[in-house]
Design a protein around this motif. Structure first.
Motif, mmCIF file in Angstrom:
data_model
loop_
_atom_site.group_PDB
_atom_site.id
_atom_site.type_symbol
_atom_site.label_atom_id
_atom_site.label_comp_id
_atom_site.label_asym_id
_atom_site.label_seq_id
_atom_site.Cartn_x
_atom_site.Cartn_y
_atom_site.Cartn_z
ATOM 1 N N LEU A 207 1.597 57.579 28.094
ATOM 2 C CA LEU A 207 1.980 58.760 28.870
ATOM 3 C C LEU A 207 1.149 58.920 30.139
ATOM 4 O O LEU A 207 1.597 59.511 31.111
ATOM 5 N N SER A 208 -0.067 58.390 30.121
ATOM 6 C CA SER A 208 -0.948 58.550 31.275
ATOM 7 C C SER A 208 -0.649 57.551 32.384
ATOM 8 O O SER A 208 -1.409 57.447 33.330
ATOM 9 N N GLY A 248 6.006 65.548 26.740
ATOM 10 C CA GLY A 248 4.734 64.897 27.035
ATOM 11 C C GLY A 248 3.602 65.911 27.089
ATOM 12 O O GLY A 248 2.555 65.734 26.471
ATOM 13 N N ASN A 250 3.453 68.691 25.736
ATOM 14 C CA ASN A 250 3.259 69.259 24.402
ATOM 15 C C ASN A 250 2.192 68.493 23.619
ATOM 16 O O ASN A 250 1.457 69.079 22.832
ATOM 17 N N VAL A 251 2.113 67.170 23.848
ATOM 18 C CA VAL A 251 1.102 66.379 23.136
ATOM 19 C C VAL A 251 -0.068 65.982 24.035
ATOM 20 O O VAL A 251 -1.095 65.528 23.542
ATOM 21 N N GLU A 254 -3.671 67.817 28.758
ATOM 22 C CA GLU A 254 -4.807 67.599 29.650
ATOM 23 C C GLU A 254 -4.543 66.436 30.604
ATOM 24 O O GLU A 254 -5.403 66.041 31.360
ATOM 25 N N ASP A 255 -3.328 65.911 30.566
ATOM 26 C CA ASP A 255 -3.025 64.687 31.304
ATOM 27 C C ASP A 255 -2.518 64.982 32.718
ATOM 28 O O ASP A 255 -1.455 65.556 32.908
ATOM 29 N N GLN A 256 -3.281 64.553 33.720
ATOM 30 C CA GLN A 256 -2.891 64.800 35.118
ATOM 31 C C GLN A 256 -1.530 64.218 35.454
ATOM 32 O O GLN A 256 -0.739 64.836 36.155
ATOM 33 N N SER A 257 -1.291 62.991 34.953
ATOM 34 C CA SER A 257 -0.050 62.299 35.318
ATOM 35 C C SER A 257 1.160 63.155 34.986
ATOM 36 O O SER A 257 2.104 63.259 35.770
ATOM 37 N N TYR A 260 1.482 66.140 37.364
ATOM 38 C CA TYR A 260 1.991 65.756 38.691
ATOM 39 C C TYR A 260 3.506 65.564 38.631
ATOM 40 O O TYR A 260 4.232 65.958 39.537
ATOM 41 N N LEU A 301 2.548 77.012 25.688
ATOM 42 C CA LEU A 301 1.498 76.021 25.401
ATOM 43 C C LEU A 301 0.147 76.706 25.156
ATOM 44 O O LEU A 301 -0.691 76.207 24.411
ATOM 45 N N TYR A 305 -3.173 75.640 23.148
ATOM 46 C CA TYR A 305 -4.157 75.020 24.045
ATOM 47 C C TYR A 305 -4.645 76.079 25.028
ATOM 48 O O TYR A 305 -4.080 76.248 26.098
ATOM 49 N N ILE A 308 -7.179 74.553 28.528
ATOM 50 C CA ILE A 308 -6.738 73.488 29.419
ATOM 51 C C ILE A 308 -6.469 74.096 30.792
ATOM 52 O O ILE A 308 -5.563 74.898 30.960
ATOM 53 N N LYS A 309 -7.252 73.686 31.766
ATOM 54 C CA LYS A 309 -7.160 74.352 33.062
ATOM 55 C C LYS A 309 -5.807 74.126 33.719
ATOM 56 O O LYS A 309 -5.314 74.965 34.482
ATOM 57 N N TRP A 310 -5.174 72.981 33.438
ATOM 58 C CA TRP A 310 -3.906 72.658 34.102
ATOM 59 C C TRP A 310 -2.831 73.697 33.801
ATOM 60 O O TRP A 310 -1.967 73.958 34.621
ATOM 61 N N GLU B 235 -6.310 59.313 36.106
ATOM 62 C CA GLU B 235 -6.609 58.620 34.844
ATOM 63 C C GLU B 235 -7.303 57.273 35.049
ATOM 64 O O GLU B 235 -7.137 56.361 34.260
ATOM 65 N N ARG C 149 -1.025 59.143 20.603
ATOM 66 C CA ARG C 149 -0.356 60.224 21.309
ATOM 67 C C ARG C 149 1.085 59.819 21.643
ATOM 68 O O ARG C 149 2.018 60.611 21.516
ATOM 69 N N GLU C 150 1.278 58.566 22.028
ATOM 70 C CA GLU C 150 2.607 58.108 22.414
ATOM 71 C C GLU C 150 3.535 58.034 21.199
ATOM 72 O O GLU C 150 4.722 58.306 21.301
ATOM 73 N N PHE C 153 4.542 61.505 20.646
ATOM 74 C CA PHE C 153 5.475 61.862 21.721
ATOM 75 C C PHE C 153 6.888 61.377 21.403
ATOM 76 O O PHE C 153 7.858 62.115 21.531
ATOM 77 N N ARG C 164 1.659 69.594 18.120
ATOM 78 C CA ARG C 164 0.433 70.095 18.746
ATOM 79 C C ARG C 164 -0.731 70.083 17.764
ATOM 80 O O ARG C 164 -1.845 69.699 18.102
ATOM 81 N N MET C 167 -1.824 66.524 17.359
ATOM 82 C CA MET C 167 -2.561 66.046 18.531
ATOM 83 C C MET C 167 -3.955 66.632 18.575
ATOM 84 O O MET C 167 -4.924 65.952 18.915
#
Lengths: 361, 327, 505
Positions: A207-208, A248, A250-251, A254-257, A260, A301, A305, A308-310, B235, C149-150, C153, C164, C167
Motif C-alpha cells: 500500500l505504501s 487502504g 482503514n488499515v 499513517e501512510d502518506q501515500s 496523497y 476513523l 485512530y 494520527i495527525k493525517w 515512505e 497490512r496488504e 487490505f 482496524r 491492524m
C-alpha cells in the motif's frame, strides 16, 4: 563518489593489500588507456568494442565508454542506415562489418546490460544505453521483431520493480516503454487498462507504494477516455477509487501515500483546476455531497485512530474546501480543535500549523 | 534512528576535519575507487570546492591548479567532460562553469580556454526546440536535471538569451504533479532532487509565480522524518543530500520554517565523521564528498554559526552569485 | 592409518541429530580430532527423513506404546493397498519444522557458509479450516490468514471495523517489547493470548483463532508473553528473504538436511564418521593432578576409544515430557489451491500450513479436538514425493482420542480441498506415531561430557535449541579467547571464492 548505505569502517590495508590494490589499479588504467588511445584515433573497431565490454563490466558508471561502445556498434556491428545521426564513424572499413543481423546484435547488447542492470539498478547510464538500443531496434528491425524486443523489455521492467518496488528509474522507464509500445511506430494501441491493472497489483502488494499510486493517477484520464465513460460511469469510477483508498486508510491511516492519493481524488471532486477531472460534470451540490461523505468517513476513523495527525489534517483541509464550495466565510467548525491536535501530534511542522491558523483568521 | 539526536546533542561542526578531508580527496591515487570514480572528477571538484566555501575556507584549494584542471577537461565544442579524455556532458559542464565562477576564472576561460561564448553555444545546442527541455549530450537523454544545469550555467555566464527560456519554463510546468512536486520529465513521480532542479530553474528564470507554493511546501515539509533527517519521496529513508534538495526548495519558496530546524541540524551533524572529516548519508555510514557538500550546504541554509551563506538556487556562496549576477 | 582405538580423540560425538550435527559444524575448522558416531544406520536421529522402506522398518521397531523413549505407537498403512509405491521416490520427515527467516539458525548457517549446500523453499500461506456454517453439508472450507497490512487490505471477509482492531494489534506486536507497549501487556503476561486479544483489541473469536494459529501453539493456550513473541517473530520475518513469505523449509527434508550438512562439514574438516555404532559405556579415567581428565568410551561394536570430551543426546525424557501425535499422509493430488502465490514477485511456496483450531467440529458427528490440529502440507517441490502428489504432516498433542481426531481432520481437510464436488484426493500411504519432547531444550554438562535433552516439539524451529550447542562448544573450548568466541560458527568459504581476480576474465 556518493556512497549510500555503506557502513563507516576504518580501512586499514596491509602493505600486501596496498600493493595488490595498486596492481588492480594498473590493470584497470591499462585497459582504460587502450580504450582512450584507440577512441582518440577515431577508429571504432571490434577490438575496441571488446575492450569496452571488459571495462563496463568493471565500471558501468563510465559514461564515456558507453559512448565509445555505441560508436563501435554503429561503425562495425550494425548495418548503415540513413537515419543515423551524423557521427565521426563514416570512415570505418565496411569489411569489418559483422555478418550478424542487426537483430542479433541488439539482442546480444540487451543481454550484455542485463546482469549489469541487476547489479547496479540505479545507474543512469545503463538505462540510457538500453533505451538507445531499443530505439535502434525501431529504426532497423522489421516491425514484429522490433515490437518483440520492446515487449520483452516490459517484462524486464516488471522484474526490476518486483525487486525494488520504488525504483525511480524503473518506473520512468516503464512509462517510456509503454509509450513506445502504444506508438504508431510499433503499430501499438493503448495499454492504459493493463497498466492501470498493474498499479492495482502493485498497490495490493504494498500500500505504501506511492510510485504506483502516482502512476495510477496518470492513467485514470486515459482509461476513462478509452472506455468512453459517460458521466454516470465516471461517477461510479470515482466512487470505486474512493472506496479503494478508504479501504487502504482503514488499515494504514499513517501512510502518506494513501493520503496523497486521497487528496488527489478530493481535488478531482472539488475541481480545483489541477489536472483533468475524473468527473467533469459534477454540480456544486453533488460536489458537496461527495465531500461530506469523505469527511464523515474520515471522522469515523478517529474512533479507532485518535493519534494520527493525517486524519486531523485531512479534516482541516477538506472542511475548508467544503466551506469554499458552500461559499461560507469564517473558519471550519472545529478548526481550533484540529490545529491543537496537529500541533501536539506533529510538533516538527509547528511553523506550518501557525501559518495555517494565521491564514484561516 | 532516534539515538542520532541523542548521541549528537551538541558535537559541533568539525570544520577543520572536513577541510582536511576535502583536501585529501585528490591524494588517494593508490585506491582503486579513486580511479573508478573519474567519471565524476569535475563534479567532485565542484562539491569539494563548495564544501570549502560553505565552511568558510575558500582559499584552501590553489586557484591556478583548479583552473588548469577545469580547462583541461574542455572539448573543442565548448563542453566539458568529467576529466581529461571523458566526453563532454552538460552535468560536468555546469560544474566547470560553477567552479570557474567561484574562483573568479571566467577571464581565464576566455583567455586560455575555448571561451564563454563557445560554452554557451554548446549548452544552447542541447535544447530540444520542440519541448524546451534539454539533452544531457549528443545521445539525447532528457531530464529536468539538464534543464536546470543549462539555466544555471548560462545565467552565470550571462548568456541566458541564447536559449528559449519561455519554452524551458513551460517544460518545467509540464513536469508538475498533483501533489505539488515535480519529476524528471512529464509524468514522472515527484522527487525532492528533481523538485530542486525545477524550482531553482523557475527561480533563475524569474517565474516562481508558476509554482503552487502552498502545496509544494506541504509536500516538502513532510519529507522530515522523526529522526530529523529529510527523505526524497514518501515512505523512503532519510539522507543528508536531501537536506540540500528539500531545504533549498523550501528556502526558494520561503518555507524553511515549516520544518524542525534544530532536529535537522542535529541529524546532519550526526552524519559527520568528527575525526576524519566528511559527511555520510546517514549516521554511521561511509563519508563522501557529495554528502559533504550537501551536508555543509544544508547547515549553511539553516544558519549554522560560522558558515558562509549559500544561494539556494545555485548551491554556491550567496555573495559570489550576487557579484556575478549583479544582484 | 592409525587405528581408531590408538587415536587420542579430542571429542567423541554420539548421535547425528540437529544439535550434535551443528556442534560438529562448529568444530569443523578447529583441527580437533573428532569421532562422530550414530547408532542408527541413517543421519538425523529424530530429525531424520526416511524412504518408505525405511519408514516401514522404523515403524515396525517403534510399535510399542513405550517405543524408544522418543518415538512410540508407530503404525504404517497403505489405505489404497498401493503396494507399488516406489520406496526411494519418497522421503518422509519424522519431525518437520519451518524455519523463520529471522531465526538465528539461518544466520548461523549463513555465517558458517553451510547454507551453500542447502536449498531453501518458501513457506507460503497459513490457513484455518472452518466448518461451513451456512450449508447443511459437513463440508469445511479454508480461510487464508491475513498477516500483513496488504493481506488485511485485500481480505473481503473481515469487516472494516474488525480490520482496524487487527491492524492495531499487528502494529502493536511489531514493537511489543518497547515502551509504551510493554505497559499494556506486562501485567497480563501470563494470561492467555486469546483473552488479551479480546480485551485489549476487541478481536472476535475468528480473529483470535487467526492470531493464535500464527503462533503455532501446540495447546492453543499460549500465554500473552509467549504469543506476542511468536507473532513478532512471524511478522518481522515476513519479506526478509523476499516478498510474500516469513519462513523457509530446506528442500529434501528440512532439518535433516541441515543436520547432514553439519556432518558433511565435520567430515571435510577431518572428523571420522561411523553409522550403526553407538556408545555402550563410558569410564572416566582417574585424573592425576597434571594430566587432564579422559574418558574410555566403549562403542557398541565393543571397540574402546580414548577421548577428552563426549557430546551426546540423552535420548529419553527427563521427568514429564510432552507427547505429540503425528499422522503423515501421502496424497494423490498436488493440491494446487493451497500452494498459490499470493504476493506479486513472491516465489512459489512449497509448504502451506493449515490449522484446525481447538473445538472445531470434525465431521458430521460434531466431535471436536481439545487441542488444535496442525497440518504442514509439502508440495512435491519439497522433494519428499513425486510430482502430482503431496505429503501432509498432521500433528496434535496426544490424548486418548488424538489418533481418531487426526484421522478425521485429514478427511475434512481433503474434503475441503476436493474441487468442484469431485472425489476428494486419496491417501496412498499413511504413518501414525507419537513423539515425546520437552518444552525447553537443555544440556547437562558434567566435566567434559555434554548431554543434550530431547528437542521441543515445535512446528517452527525454536532458537533455544542453539543454546545447548553453544554451551557444548564452550565446554570443549574452555580457554577460548574473545576473538575465537566471536568467530563461533563464522567461517569463510573453503573454496576461496574471493580469490578469483575480477580483472582477468
Amino acid at each position: 563518489m556518493a556512497s549510500h548505505n555503506v557502513a563507516r569502517t576504518t580501512r586499514v590495508r596491509t602493505e600486501e593489500q596496498r600493493l595488490q590494490e595498486i596492481e588492480k589499479i594498473n590493470k584497470y588504467r591499462g585497459l582504460e588507456d587502450q580504450i582512450r588511445s584507440q577512441a582518440a584515433l577515431g577508429t571504432y573497431t571490434l577490438q575496441l568494442y571488446d575492450l569496452t565490454t571488459k571495462l563496463l563490466r568493471l565500471n558501468p558508471e563510465y559514461y564515456t565508454v558507453w559512448n565509445v561502445r555505441r560508436r563501435c556498434l554503429l561503425s562495425c556491428l550494425l548495418s548503415t542506415t540513413t537515419d543515423q545521426p551524423a557521427s565521426d564513424t563514416q570512415d570505418a572499413t565496411p569489411g569489418a562489418k559483422n555478418q550478424q543481423s542487426d537483430g542479433d546484435v541488439l539482442q546480444s547488447e540487451v543481454a550484455f546490460t542485463m546482469p549489469l542492470l541487476m547489479e547496479f539498478p540505479k545507474c543512469y547510464w545503463i538505462w540510457n544505453f538500453r533505451q538507445w538500443l531499443l530505439s535502434q531496434a525501431i529504426l532497423r528491425l522489421p516491425l514484429p521483431a522490433a515490437r518483440k524486443i520492446w515487449e520483452t523489455e516490459l517484462g524486464l521492467v516488471s522484474k526490476m520493480l518486483n525487486r525494488d518496488q520504488r525504483n525511480y528509474h524503473a518506473w520512468g522507464y516503464r512509462r517510456y516503454v509503454v509509450a513506445q509500445l502504444e506508438s504508431p511506430e510499433l503499430d501499438g494501441k493503448s495499454m492504459a487498462e493493463d497498466e492501470f491493472a498493474y498499479t492495482t497489483t502493485m498497490i495490493q502488494a504494498n500500500l505504501s507504494n506511492f510510485s504506483a499510486w502516482h502512476n495510477r493517477s496518470l492513467l485514470i484520464p486515459k482509461v476513462l477516455e478509452q472506455r468512453g465513460s459517460d458521466d454516470k460511469a465516471r461517477a461510479a469510477f470515482l466512487a470505486e477509487e474512493l472506496d479503494l483508498v478508504r479501504d487502504g486508510l482503514n488499515v494504514g491511516p499513517e501512510d502518506q501515500s494513501l493520503w496523497y492519493y486521497h487528496q488527489f481524488l478530493v481535488s478531482q471532486i472539488v475541481g480545483d483546476g489541477n489536472g483533468q477531472s475524473i468527473t467533469p460534470a459534477l454540480t456544486v451540490d453533488e460536489k458537496i455531497t461527495y465531500l461530506k461523505r469523505e469527511i464523515d468517513e474520515i471522522t469515523d476513523l478517529l474512533e479507532d485512530y485518535d493519534d494520527i495527525k493525517w486524519i486531523y489534517e485531512a479534516l482541516l483541509e477538506y472542511n475548508l474546501a467544503l466551506n469554499r464550495l458552500e461559499d461560507k466565510s469564517g473558519g471550519a467548525g472545529n478548526l481550533q480543535t484540529w490545529l491543537t491536535k496537529l500541533r501536539a501530534l506533529d510538533p516538527m511542522r509547528m511553523g506550518r500549523w501557525k501559518d495555517v491558523e494565521q491564514q484561516a483568521k | 534512528m532516534a539515538q542520532a539526536t541523542a548521541d549528537t546533542k551538541s558535537p559541533g561542526l568539525a570544520t577543520d576535519a572536513h577541510v582536511k578531508y576535502v583536501l585529501t580527496l585528490d591524494t588517494k591515487t593508490d585506491e582503486l575507487d579513486y580511479w573508478m570514480t573519474e567519471h565524476l572528477r569535475l563534479n567532485g571538484a565542484y562539491w569539494g570546492l563548495c564544501a570549502l566555501h560553505f565552511l568558510s575556507h575558500p582559499e584552501a584549494l590553489p586557484r591556478k591548479e583548479t583552473i588548469d584542471f577545469v580547462l583541461s577537461c574542455q572539448h573543442d565544442n565548448g563542453g566539458f567532460g568529467a576529466a581529461p579524455g571523458h566526453d563532454a556532458h552538460i552535468l560536468s559542464t555546469v560544474s566547470a562553469v560553477q567552479i570557474l565562477a567561484m574562483v573568479d576564472g571566467f577571464e581565464e576561460l576566455d583567455a586560455r580556454g575555448k571561451g564563454k561564448a563557445v560554452v554557451g553555444k554548446f549548452i544552447a545546442d542541447l535544447q530540444n526546440p520542440d519541448s524546451g527541455s534539454f539533452y544531457g549530450d549528443e545521445w539525447g537523454e532528457e531530464d529536468t536535471r539538464f534543464l536546470y544545469a543549462a539555466l544555471n550555467a548560462l545565467s552565470l555566464l550571462g548568456l541566458l538569451s541564447l536559449v528559449d527560456v519561455d519554452k524551458a519554463v513551460s517544460h518545467v510546468v509540464s513536469c508538475a504533479n498533483f501533489d505539488g512536486g515535480y519529476g524528471a520529465k512529464p509524468g514522472a513521480e515527484s522527487h525532492s532532487a528533481q523538485i530542486f532542479t525545477c524550482v531553482a530553474a523557475l527561480a533563475i528564470a524569474g517565474r516562481l509565480d508558476l509554482v503552487d507554493q502552498e502545496k509544494l511546501g506541504r509536500w516538502l515539509s513532510e519529507r522530515q522524518l522523526p529522526g530529523g533527517g529529510l527523505n526524497g519521496r514518501p515512505e523512503k529513508k532519510e539522507d543528508v543530500c536531501y537536506s540540500w534538495w528539500v531545504l533549498s526548495s523550501l528556502q526558494i519558496i520561503d518555507r524553511v520554517h515549516w520544518i524542525d530546524r534544530q532536529a535537522l541540524i542535529d541529524f546532519i551533524l550526526g552524519c559527520q565523521d568528527p575525526e576524519k572529516g566528511g559527511f555520510s548519508d546517514r549516521p554511521g555510514d561511509m563519508v563522501d564528498v557529495w554528502h559533504t557538500c550537501f551536508g555543509s550546504a544544508g547547515l549553511s541554509l539553516l544558519g549554522y554559526p560560522g558558515m558562509e551563506p549559500v544561494d539556494p538556487r545555485y548551491c554556491m556562496p550567496k555573495k559570489i552569485v550576487a557579484r556575478i549576477l549583479g544582484e | 592409518m592409525e587405528s581408531l582405538s590408538d587415536t587420542q580423540w579430542d571429542v567423541v560425538i554420539s548421535g547425528t541429530g540437529l544439535q550434535q550435527s551443528l556442534f560438529a559444524l562448529a568444530l569443523s575448522r578447529s583441527g580437533k580430532n573428532i569421532l562422530h558416531v550414530d547408532p542408527n544406520e541413517y543421519y538425523g536421529e529424530a530429525e531424520a527423513v526416511l524412504s518408505l522402506q525405511e519408514v516401514d522398518e522404523w515403524a515396525a521397531n517403534h510399535q510399542t506404546a513405550e517405543g524408544d523413549g522418543v518415538f512410540a505407537a508407530a503404525r504404517a498403512t497403505r489405505p489404497g493397498g498401493a503396494e507399488s509405491l516406489s520406496s526411494r521416490a519418497y522421503s518422509l520427515a519424522l519431525a518437520p519444522q519451518l524455519i523463520h527467516t529471522r531465526s538465528e539458525l539461518l544466520s548461523k548457517l549463513v555465517s558458517s557458509k553451510a547454507f551453500r549446500q542447502l536449498e531453501f523453499l518458501a513457506v507460503g500461506s497459513f490457513y484455518i479450516l472452518q466448518p461451513k456454517a451456512t450449508e447443511s453439508s459437513s463440508a469445511s472450507s479454508l480461510s487464508r490468514i491475513p498477516s500483513t497490512r496488504e493481506d488485511v487490505f485485500t481480505n473481503t471477509t473481515i469487516s472494516a471495523k474488525a480490520k482496524r482492531g487487527l491492524m492495531k494489534f499487528l502494529k502493536f506486536v511489531l514493537e511489543y517489547d518497547a515502551e509504551p507497549q510493554t505497559d499494556v501487556w506486562r501485567s497480563r503476561a501470563g494470561d492467555s493470548l486469546a483473552s488479551f486479544l479480546a480485551n485489549e483489541f476487541k478481536l472476535d473469536a475468528d480473529l483470535q483463532a487467526y492470531i493464535i494459529t500464527l503462533t503455532l501453539s501446540l495447546d492453543g493456550k499460549i500465554s500473552t508473553e509467549a504469543g506476542l513473541a511468536a507473532i513478532h517473530r512471524h511478522l518481522t520475518s515476513m519479506g526478509v528473504f523476499g516478498p510474500g513469505f516469513a519462513a523457509v523449509y530446506p528442500k529434501w527434508g528440512g532439518l535433516s538436511e541441515v543436520a547432514q550438512v553439519g556432518c558433511r562439514a565435520g567430515a571435510v574438516g577431518g572428523a571420522v564418521y561411523m553409522l550403526g555404532v553407538g556408545i555402550k559405556d563410558v569410564q572416566k579415567t582417574s585424573a592425576a593432578a597434571e594430566t587432564p581428565e579422559e574418558y574410555n568410551v566403549v562403542l557398541s561394536n565393543n571397540m574402546t576409544v580414548k577421548s577428552k570430551a563426549i557430546v551426546k543426546g540423552l535420548g529419553k525424557p527427563t521427568g514429564e515430557g510432552r507427547r505429540l501425535s503425528r499422522l503423515t499422509a501421502i496424497v494423490d493430488s498436488s493440491l494446487p489451491s493451497i500452494f498459490k502465490t499470493v504476493t506479486e514477485g513472491a516465489p512459489a511456496p512449497a509448504v502451506a500450513v493449515v490449522a484446525i483450531p481447538a473445538g472445531t467440529a470434525l465431521g458430521e458427528d460434531g466431535v471436536s479436538s481439545e487441542y488444535p490440529i496442525y497440518a504442514l502440507a509439502h508440495s512435491s517441490e519439497a522433494g519428499e514425493c513425486p510430482t502430482g502428489q503431496c505429503v501432509l504432516y498432521l500433528s496434535t498433542l496426544t490424548t486418548p482420542s488424538a489418533q481418531a481426531h487426526l484421522q478425521k481432520a485429514l478427511s475434512s481437510l481433503l474434503a475441503s480441498l476436493s474441487q468442484n464436488s469431485q472425489e476428494p484426493p486419496k491417501v496412498l500411504y499413511q504413518l501414525y506415531y507419537e513423539q515425546t519432547g520437552v518444552d525447553t531444550p537443555s544440556v547437562n554438562i558434567d566435566g567434559q561430557t555434554a548431554e543434550f535433552s530431547l528437542l521441543p516439539l515445535d512446528l517452527a524451529f525454536n532458537d533455544a535449541v542453539l543454546d545447548p550447542v553453544k554451551s557444548a562448544w564452550e565446554m570443549v573450548n574452555l580457554n577460548a579467547t574473545d576473538e575465537e568466541r566471536a568467530e563461533y560458527l563464522v567461517f569463510t568459504d573453503r573454496e576461496g571464492a574471493d580469490a578469483e581476480d575480477e580483472f582477468d576474465d
